[in-house]
Scaffold this motif. Structure first.
Motif, PDB file in Angstrom:
ATOM      1  N   VAL A 144      -9.538  11.857 -17.181  1.00 34.08           N
ATOM      2  CA  VAL A 144     -10.925  11.405 -16.319  1.00 34.08           C
ATOM      3  C   VAL A 144      -9.904  10.406 -15.022  1.00 34.08           C
ATOM      4  CG1 VAL A 144     -11.932   9.998 -17.379  1.00 34.08           C
ATOM      5  CG2 VAL A 144     -13.018  11.365 -15.185  1.00 34.08           C
ATOM      6  N   SER A 145     -10.482  10.067 -14.068  1.00 28.83           N
ATOM      7  CA  SER A 145     -10.017   9.209 -13.771  1.00 28.83           C
ATOM      8  C   SER A 145     -11.587   8.710 -12.730  1.00 28.83           C
ATOM      9  CB  SER A 145      -9.303  10.091 -11.905  1.00 28.83           C
ATOM     10  OG  SER A 145      -9.246   8.438 -11.112  1.00 28.83           O
ATOM     11  N   ALA A 146     -11.761   7.215 -12.505  1.00 30.43           N
ATOM     12  CA  ALA A 146     -13.395   6.874 -12.191  1.00 30.43           C
ATOM     13  C   ALA A 146     -13.191   7.397 -10.763  1.00 30.43           C
ATOM     14  CB  ALA A 146     -13.549   5.515 -12.511  1.00 30.43           C
ATOM     15  N   TRP A 147     -12.327   7.067 -10.058  1.00 27.68           N
ATOM     16  CA  TRP A 147     -11.735   7.466  -8.325  1.00 27.68           C
ATOM     17  C   TRP A 147     -12.469   9.083  -8.324  1.00 27.68           C
ATOM     18  CZ3 TRP A 147     -12.740   2.885  -6.374  1.00 27.68           C
ATOM     19  CH2 TRP A 147     -12.527   1.560  -7.103  1.00 27.68           C
ATOM     20  N   VAL A 148     -12.208  10.179  -8.736  1.00 26.81           N
ATOM     21  CA  VAL A 148     -12.872  11.662  -8.349  1.00 26.81           C
ATOM     22  C   VAL A 148     -13.990  11.744  -9.744  1.00 26.81           C
ATOM     23  CG1 VAL A 148     -11.787  13.574  -8.907  1.00 26.81           C
ATOM     24  CG2 VAL A 148     -10.511  11.965  -8.750  1.00 26.81           C
ATOM     25  N   HIS A 149     -15.233  11.977  -8.691  1.00 24.66           N
ATOM     26  CA  HIS A 149     -16.386  12.580  -9.346  1.00 24.66           C
ATOM     27  C   HIS A 149     -16.573  14.085  -9.355  1.00 24.66           C
ATOM     28  CE1 HIS A 149     -17.281   8.408  -7.956  1.00 24.66           C
ATOM     29  NE2 HIS A 149     -17.078   8.785  -6.677  1.00 24.66           N
ATOM     30  N   ASP A 150     -16.501  14.375 -10.817  1.00 20.86           N
ATOM     31  CA  ASP A 150     -15.760  15.565 -10.921  1.00 20.86           C
ATOM     32  C   ASP A 150     -15.726  15.586 -12.512  1.00 20.86           C
ATOM     33  OD1 ASP A 150     -15.437  17.992 -11.348  1.00 20.86           O
ATOM     34  OD2 ASP A 150     -13.961  18.282  -9.509  1.00 20.86           O
ATOM     35  N   ASP A 151     -15.812  16.693 -13.412  1.00 18.20           N
ATOM     36  CA  ASP A 151     -15.666  16.807 -14.934  1.00 18.20           C
ATOM     37  C   ASP A 151     -13.939  15.972 -15.280  1.00 18.20           C
ATOM     38  OD1 ASP A 151     -18.466  17.570 -15.013  1.00 18.20           O
ATOM     39  OD2 ASP A 151     -17.808  19.984 -14.754  1.00 18.20           O
ATOM     40  N   ALA A 152     -14.608  16.107 -16.734  1.00 17.59           N
ATOM     41  CA  ALA A 152     -12.739  15.610 -16.806  1.00 17.59           C
ATOM     42  C   ALA A 152     -12.145  16.688 -16.959  1.00 17.59           C
ATOM     43  CB  ALA A 152     -12.456  15.096 -18.052  1.00 17.59           C
ATOM     44  N   ALA A 153     -10.766  16.908 -16.389  1.00 16.72           N
ATOM     45  CA  ALA A 153      -9.356  17.296 -16.763  1.00 16.72           C
ATOM     46  C   ALA A 153      -9.597  17.698 -18.199  1.00 16.72           C
ATOM     47  CB  ALA A 153      -8.501  17.363 -16.260  1.00 16.72           C
ATOM     48  N   GLU A 154      -9.478  19.313 -19.167  1.00 21.75           N
ATOM     49  CA  GLU A 154      -9.611  19.642 -20.368  1.00 21.75           C
ATOM     50  C   GLU A 154      -8.095  20.603 -20.045  1.00 21.75           C
ATOM     51  OE1 GLU A 154     -12.967  21.255 -21.906  1.00 21.75           O
ATOM     52  OE2 GLU A 154     -14.351  19.028 -22.070  1.00 21.75           O
ATOM     53  N   GLY A 206       0.841  -1.042   0.068  1.00 23.94           N
ATOM     54  CA  GLY A 206      -0.226   0.033   0.413  1.00 23.94           C
ATOM     55  C   GLY A 206       0.627   1.297   0.152  1.00 23.94           C
ATOM     56  N   LEU A 207       2.178   0.833   0.926  1.00 24.03           N
ATOM     57  CA  LEU A 207       2.456   2.103   0.580  1.00 24.03           C
ATOM     58  C   LEU A 207       3.012   2.873  -0.946  1.00 24.03           C
ATOM     59  CD1 LEU A 207       6.055   1.299   2.514  1.00 24.03           C
ATOM     60  CD2 LEU A 207       3.639   2.752   3.730  1.00 24.03           C
ATOM     61  N   ALA A 208       2.932   1.883  -1.967  1.00 24.57           N
ATOM     62  CA  ALA A 208       3.129   2.345  -3.207  1.00 24.57           C
ATOM     63  C   ALA A 208       1.422   3.397  -4.023  1.00 24.57           C
ATOM     64  CB  ALA A 208       3.768   1.546  -4.066  1.00 24.57           C
ATOM     65  N   ALA A 209       0.832   3.015  -3.418  1.00 24.48           N
ATOM     66  CA  ALA A 209      -0.239   3.670  -4.213  1.00 24.48           C
ATOM     67  C   ALA A 209      -1.135   4.229  -2.531  1.00 24.48           C
ATOM     68  CB  ALA A 209      -0.907   2.060  -4.272  1.00 24.48           C
ATOM     69  N   PRO A 210      -0.870   5.096  -2.595  1.00 22.92           N
ATOM     70  CA  PRO A 210      -1.442   5.786  -1.530  1.00 22.92           C
ATOM     71  C   PRO A 210      -2.636   5.928  -1.540  1.00 22.92           C
ATOM     72  CG  PRO A 210      -0.128   7.693  -2.908  1.00 22.92           C
ATOM     73  CD  PRO A 210       0.667   6.246  -2.845  1.00 22.92           C
ATOM     74  N   LEU A 211      -3.228   6.392  -1.957  1.00 25.69           N
ATOM     75  CA  LEU A 211      -4.835   7.224  -3.195  1.00 25.69           C
ATOM     76  C   LEU A 211      -5.748   5.660  -3.321  1.00 25.69           C
ATOM     77  CD1 LEU A 211      -4.597  10.111  -4.783  1.00 25.69           C
ATOM     78  CD2 LEU A 211      -4.205   9.837  -3.009  1.00 25.69           C
ATOM     79  N   ALA A 212      -5.205   4.673  -3.215  1.00 28.23           N
ATOM     80  CA  ALA A 212      -6.055   3.538  -2.878  1.00 28.23           C
ATOM     81  C   ALA A 212      -7.096   2.862  -2.499  1.00 28.23           C
ATOM     82  CB  ALA A 212      -4.553   1.781  -2.977  1.00 28.23           C
ATOM     83  N   GLY A 213      -8.000   2.764  -2.732  1.00 28.40           N
ATOM     84  CA  GLY A 213      -8.842   2.805  -2.481  1.00 28.40           C
ATOM     85  C   GLY A 213     -10.310   3.447  -1.361  1.00 28.40           C
ATOM     86  N   ARG A 214      -9.627   4.818  -2.585  1.00 27.28           N
ATOM     87  CA  ARG A 214     -10.043   5.732  -1.836  1.00 27.28           C
ATOM     88  C   ARG A 214     -11.251   6.509  -3.155  1.00 27.28           C
ATOM     89  NH1 ARG A 214      -5.881  10.283   1.581  1.00 27.28           N
ATOM     90  NH2 ARG A 214      -8.082  10.999   1.168  1.00 27.28           N
ATOM     91  N   SER A 215     -11.959   7.533  -2.870  1.00 22.80           N
ATOM     92  CA  SER A 215     -12.821   8.043  -4.218  1.00 22.80           C
ATOM     93  C   SER A 215     -13.186   9.218  -3.484  1.00 22.80           C
ATOM     94  CB  SER A 215     -14.172   7.217  -4.642  1.00 22.80           C
ATOM     95  OG  SER A 215     -14.664   7.633  -3.285  1.00 22.80           O
ATOM     96  N   PHE A 216     -12.875  10.416  -4.205  1.00 22.61           N
ATOM     97  CA  PHE A 216     -13.227  11.398  -4.047  1.00 22.61           C
ATOM     98  C   PHE A 216     -14.314  12.725  -5.055  1.00 22.61           C
ATOM     99  CE2 PHE A 216      -9.005   9.937  -4.089  1.00 22.61           C
ATOM    100  CZ  PHE A 216      -8.269  10.284  -2.809  1.00 22.61           C
ATOM    101  N   ALA A 217     -14.915  13.605  -4.268  1.00 24.64           N
ATOM    102  CA  ALA A 217     -15.960  14.308  -4.969  1.00 24.64           C
ATOM    103  C   ALA A 217     -15.761  15.067  -5.803  1.00 24.64           C
ATOM    104  CB  ALA A 217     -16.583  14.618  -3.220  1.00 24.64           C
TER     105      ALA A 217
END
Length: 659
Positions: free
Chosen positions: A528-538, A404-415
């Motif tokens: 876009v990241s499936a773990w971030v519930h926001d518009d795509a970065a452009e 898990g040290l190499a994946a600090p955001l694993a298992g988390r989602s963001f609004a």
């Protein structure tokens, strides 16, 4: 002298690897009986000899090395090898320059040297000056009978010449064609080609084509010093893919390189910076598979933590495999040992650094030590027993999750991406804090054990030391990217700077597992990241923050193309566990010394390989040779590349190889 003819040898590539062979040729020639014979050395490279392409002294000083001053060397320190004619390690050179009169150094170089300590990270430009200065010192003591000629051009072909009889023996050689029309006749040839430009992969080609069609800006993988960063627009969003080492080069050029400044803040938080923008920065939107950058290096006085001594994955363990006739696999044989070392490094540090986090510490460590003894190879069994022990003694928040040290955001989602940015900044601040703690931080010491383990693994995998299946599916399949994200990170200063840029709104992030696309109708790149519930970065600009792929089969080099087409070399093929052949990144070679295997399976006599094109025979070919530390562990792999250069030089001169 094994070969009494007058010799002509060619070195294709004059960066550190080619320069190492040149230095070893001269050192061995000076130490042998030459009987009045002569040696002519042709060195071919369009870039200046010594620095070669990557280490040019004129490049931006914002590009830092990924090792500290005490680490790299061009000159071997093995007493069994022929003594060098001149030169020493980078750190020795640094000290000499600081004590000298500054002759031959620019004002920028003198300024950097005056502030550079042994445990600081020098610029690549300054390392290039060391390489050039060391080469000049060696050439200043040229042995009798030796002539060195440098050709500022590129080799485009090398073809064998028919064998002839000389001094009563059959000899061959090569006819080398240069891009300026010149031709060289040599008896033997070294391929020290360094980074070769490669074809873009299908997705990269599609982005490049779309950029031309829609009017976007696409920067493909490249050495950062080769890119014209003035072409990146100010103020508008810019997507940057990749958050490894090249990312920090891009970050520096688009911020400090445009007049921005980092200043220390006086709020009592150690290591925190504030960024003062110039107004010329783009709005950097960074993306990578992990969603966060590599972990920063710990603040250490040596390359490896002095408090970490490998107990399980050792050179003695490798010898035991060899004695038993075992060609080890990575997941089954080597990783269980290194995993044990990382677990011990973490918990033995934790009980000292945070004693309140561990109950009955002496009892815990004694029981842990007993469980870690490799009684058997049942990986799941010992891991389960250690987990039970840890659960009984260690506070939940202080238990090691190594993967898990190499994946600090694993298992988390963001609004939102704003929420993500806050999480990444928190990670950066925490990681920089741990780096500042150095050997007192358990996480950094677990990573330190992995880092030290790489030195052992380099010896383990060299020259077919592990099975093809484990090389393809395990070492390269998962461990390489895992350990690079932990142990190959930037100086901690870069993490502090990135956190400051994010707080200033100059940098934001996309999130884990990003997906990139081109919206032709809107004329933008999207991420876009499936773990971030926001518009795509452009953005209308996409920068690939990575070096070109080091794959001989994908090289666009005319010289490599000719060698492959004529069958003088071939890419190494390995078998997966399913029995499927896959083409690897490097050349097929036979050791020792490293000579390429041709298309028909025979060794190409008189030709040698050193450096990145050995990536299918060695692991970690890009890193420099390690100067011998004044204290701390010394690993056989540290100066392996210099011993390889010595073997090549001795074979070219007809001398027996060192045992």
């Amino acid at each position: 002298m094994g070969n009494l003819r007058n010799l002509r040898v060619g070195l294709i590539g004059a960066g550190p690897r080619g320069t190492s062979v040149l230095e070893r040729l001269l050192a061995n020639w000076a130490a042998m009986e030459t009987d009045g014979r002569s040696l002519h050395i042709d060195v071919v490279d369009p870039f200046p000899a010594g620095p070669g392409h990557v280490w040019q002294p004129g490049q931006s000083r914002l590009y830092l090395m990924n090792t500290q001053s005490f680490y790299p060397t061009l000159i071997p320190e093995d007493p069994q090898l022929a003594p060098p004619l001149a030169g020493g390690s980078f750190d020795q050179w640094r000290v000499e320059q600081c004590a000298g009169d500054g002759a031959g150094l620019s004002s920028e170089e003198l300024k950097e040297l005056s502030a550079l300590a042994s445990n600081d990270f020098p610029s690549r430009a300054l390392y290039g000056r060391y390489l050039r200065s060391t080469l000049d010192a060696v050439l200043g003591r040229l042995p009798a009978g030796v002539d060195v000629e440098f050709h500022r051009s590129s080799a485009v072909a090398a073809r064998p010449v028919p064998e002839r009889i000389a001094d009563g023996r059959a000899v061959g050689g090569f006819d080398v064609e240069l891009d300026d029309g010149g031709r060289l006749a040599v008896d033997s040839l070294v391929l020290a080609l360094g980074h070769l430009e490669s074809r873009l992969n299908p997705e990269q080609r599609s982005f490049s084509e779309a950029a031309r069609e829609v009017g976007l800006r696409y920067f493909p993988p490249a050495a950062p010093a080769d890119v014209d960063w003035d072409l990146v627009p100010e103020a508008e969003p810019v997507l940057v893919r990749g958050m490894g080492l090249n990312f920090f080069d891009v970050m520096g050029q688009l911020t400090e390189g445009r007049g921005g400044r980092f200043v220390r803040v006086g709020d009592g938080i150690a290591g925190k910076l504030k960024y003062v923008p110039s107004g010329r920065e783009p709005k950097i939107i960074a993306a990578s598979r992990r969603g966060a950058p590599y972990r920063a290096k710990a603040g250490l006085d040596g390359y490896y933590p002095k408090s970490v001594r490998l107990r399980y994955l050792t050179e003695g363990a490798l010898e035991r495999f060899a004695t038993a006739g075992i060609q080890p696999g990575f997941d089954h044989d080597l990783w269980p040992l290194l995993h044990r070392d990382a677990v011990w490094a973490y918990y033995s540090t934790l009980v000292v650094a945070e004693p309140v986090a561990v109950s009955d510490a002496p009892e815990f460590l004694a029981a842990l030590e007993d469980l870690l003894k490799p009684h058997a190879h049942a990986t799941a069994r010992w891991e389960h027993q250690v987990a039970e022990l840890v659960a009984a003694h260690v506070a939940t928040s202080r238990r090691l999750d190594l993967l898990g040290l190499a994946a600090p955001l694993a298992g988390r989602s963001f609004a939102s991406r704003k929420e993500l940015d806050t999480a990444v900044v928190d990670y950066l601040d925490d990681d920089a804090r741990r780096s500042a703690l150095g050997e007192a931080d358990p996480v950094k010491m677990a990573i330190g054990a992995l880092h030290a383990g790489r030195a052992i693994l380099k010896s383990a995998v060299a020259d077919g030391g592990i099975t093809d299946e484990t090389w393809v599916g395990e070492l390269r399949g998962w461990f390489e990217s895992f350990v690079e994200g932990l142990a190959s990170g930037p100086p901690a200063l870069r993490s502090e700077q990135l956190a400051a840029l994010a707080r200033a709104g100059v940098v934001s992030f996309v999130g884990p597992d990003p997906r990139f696309s081109v919206d032709h109708a809107q004329g933008v790149f999207r991420a876009v990241s499936a773990w971030v519930h926001d518009d795509a970065a452009e953005a209308k600009t996409l920068i690939e923050a990575m070096s070109p792929a080091n794959r001989v089969g994908a090289s666009v080099s005319p010289f490599m193309g000719q060698l492959l087409a004529d069958g003088l070399v071939r890419a190494k093929m390995m078998m997966t566990v399913e029995g499927v052949p896959v083409q690897t990144s490097g050349l097929d070679v036979q050791a020792h010394p490293y000579r390429p295997v041709g298309a028909n399976g025979s060794v190409t006599r008189g030709m040698y390989v050193l450096g990145l094109q050995l990536s299918s025979a060695q692991w970690g070919t890009a890193i420099a040779a390690e100067a011998l530390p004044s204290d701390g562990p010394v690993y056989q792999s540290g100066q392996r590349t210099l011993r390889d250069a010595d073997e090549i030089a001795r074979d070219m001169l007809g001398l027996p190889l060192q045992k």
